[in-house]
Each structure stands twice: as C-alpha cells, then as structure tokens.
Motif scaffolding. Structure first.
Motif: not given
Length: 256
Positions: A39, A43, A47, A50, A98-99, A102
């Motif tokens: 995270l 970041a 994010l 989100s 969300a992860l 990315r």
C-alpha cells in the motif's frame, strides 16, 4: 499453474511475512518471494480515493463510500503512515479491485498483500457485512487484523471486555481476558499471528492453482473459520491438514 508467489509485508502488524513465506515455500511448487508493504509503494491520490469509496458505512447498508475531502485526507495519511489507520471496515472486493488495477497480475504470479486494514464482504443471505480474514483471487488480500476481528470470540469475551472498560476506561490486556474467559482466541498483537496467517496465504495459492476455495474440514489449514475456537483448531493444532490436503501440502513437521 502458479509459478511465482509474492508476499507483501504489513510492518505495523505482528505478521512475519518472511516466516510465512519460508513455510509456504516448503509446501508449494512455486518461487516464493517477499517484498515491502504494497500500500505504501503504490499509494497515490487515486488509491486514497478508492479506499474512501470502499468504506463500509453501516453494517446493514450495502452501499459503501465516503469521498468527502476530510475522509480522502484521512486515507492519504493512512497510506503514508499506517500506524494511524484503524476503526474502519472496507469492502474487500473493492480493495482487491483497486489493487488489481495497479498490479501486473498474470495468473501464474500470485500476489498476496498482507494488509493492516479490516476487510469485509456483503452477505446477501442475511443483508449485512461480514468481516473477513481473506478475499481470495488475484491479488489475494489477507487482512491481519481480520484474524482477531472476523471470527467470533466466545460471548464471555465481549462481556469481560465491556466490564473491564466500564471499570477502568481502557481495553483489558490480553492476559486479563485469557484469565477470565474460557476458551482460546486471538487478539491484536498476538504472538501466534504469523502461525495463524499461514493457512490463509496457502488458501490463496490453492485457490489460484486449483479453483477450489476453502476446505470444509475444520481440522485443516485451508478451513475458513467463522469462530475463534475453529480458527485455533485449524491453524494452530495438529495435524495441520485433512487427509486430502495433507497429500498435497503436508510435510513431516506438520505432524502427519
């Protein structure tokens, strides 16, 4: 077929990612590596938004999200300084999404961020949110505080905690609760955290490798416990696996 597993540290928690990775490496046919907190590394303002959008507003409200400026600022600070986060439940599927957006997430490279956030999923059967230890998939999100908060503790635990708080104004120390409550359970900063989280990380691998979710046998590491006594039995008692999964993942040290 899963060829690589990357485990991400959650440094504000008791979970020892290196110890978990070493245990996993002995049981799976994949390269297992450990990286720093995910995270913090990915970041950005988006994010933080989100996470603000993934906030559970009410236990019985399916809708999520509060993207007001103050909430977004809180999430930005929590991403930068995770020790300042807490007291919020997030939609685990939204966090996973969300992860995923990315990360490069080919199916042969499982990514497992250990996170310091409490995650949950919505239960259509009873119309409320349920805290979870893990959301399987790619990436697989494993909540360390979920170990303490998701599986229900004995009723006497909540009664003892409330009584202590009324008398002292503070949360009771773990040793006080253990002395007053019959039955075992995990609490925040429990030294057994790393041991307990192993089965959930293995379940993430098993799911991506086989398409099978958690095991139905409560004496197996792959069991998704809904109560603390069952979690203790599955993750901290021998034998480590049911007969079926012992054939696949068991080693002599598991007591098989």
């Amino acid at each position: 077929m899963v060829e690589r597993v990357t485990l991400y540290r959650a440094p504000t928690t008791e979970a020892d990612a290196d110890a978990v990775a070493e245990w996993l490496d002995e049981r799976v046919d994949a390269e297992v590596t450990v990286e720093e907190r995910l995270l913090g590394r990915i970041a950005d303002d988006d994010l933080a938004e989100s996470f603000a959008g993934a906030r559970v507003i009410s236990p019985h409200d399916r809708g999520t999200g509060n993207t007001m400026f103050g909430v977004r600022r809180y999430e930005e600070r929590a991403l930068e300084s995770p020790d300042r986060a807490g007291g919020v439940i997030y939609d685990g599927l939204a966090v996973q999404d969300a992860l995923r957006r990315r990360l490069e997430t080919p199916l042969d490279h499982l990514q497992v961020p250990l996170v310091d956030r409490v995650i949950g999923t919505w239960g259509d059967h009873d119309g409320r949110w349920h805290k979870r230890v893990a959301v399987l998939g790619q990436p697989a999100v494993v909540s360390v505080p979920g170990l303490y908060e998701a599986p229900a503790k004995p009723e006497a635990y909540y009664e003892a905690k409330q009584s202590y708080a009324l008398l002292s104004g503070d949360a009771p120390p773990r040793e006080v609760l253990e002395a007053e409550v019959d039955g075992e359970f995990l609490v925040a900063e429990d030294p057994r955290t790393s041991e307990a989280v192993r089965g959930y990380v293995l379940a993430a691998y098993h799911y991506l490798e086989t398409g099978e979710a958690f095991c139905e046998n409560r004496g197996c590491r792959l069991y998704d416990a809904h109560r603390q006594p069952a979690l203790i039995e599955a993750q901290l008692r021998e034998p480590a696996f049911c007969e079926q999964h012992a054939d696949r993942y068991g080693v002599p040290s598991d007591g098989e």
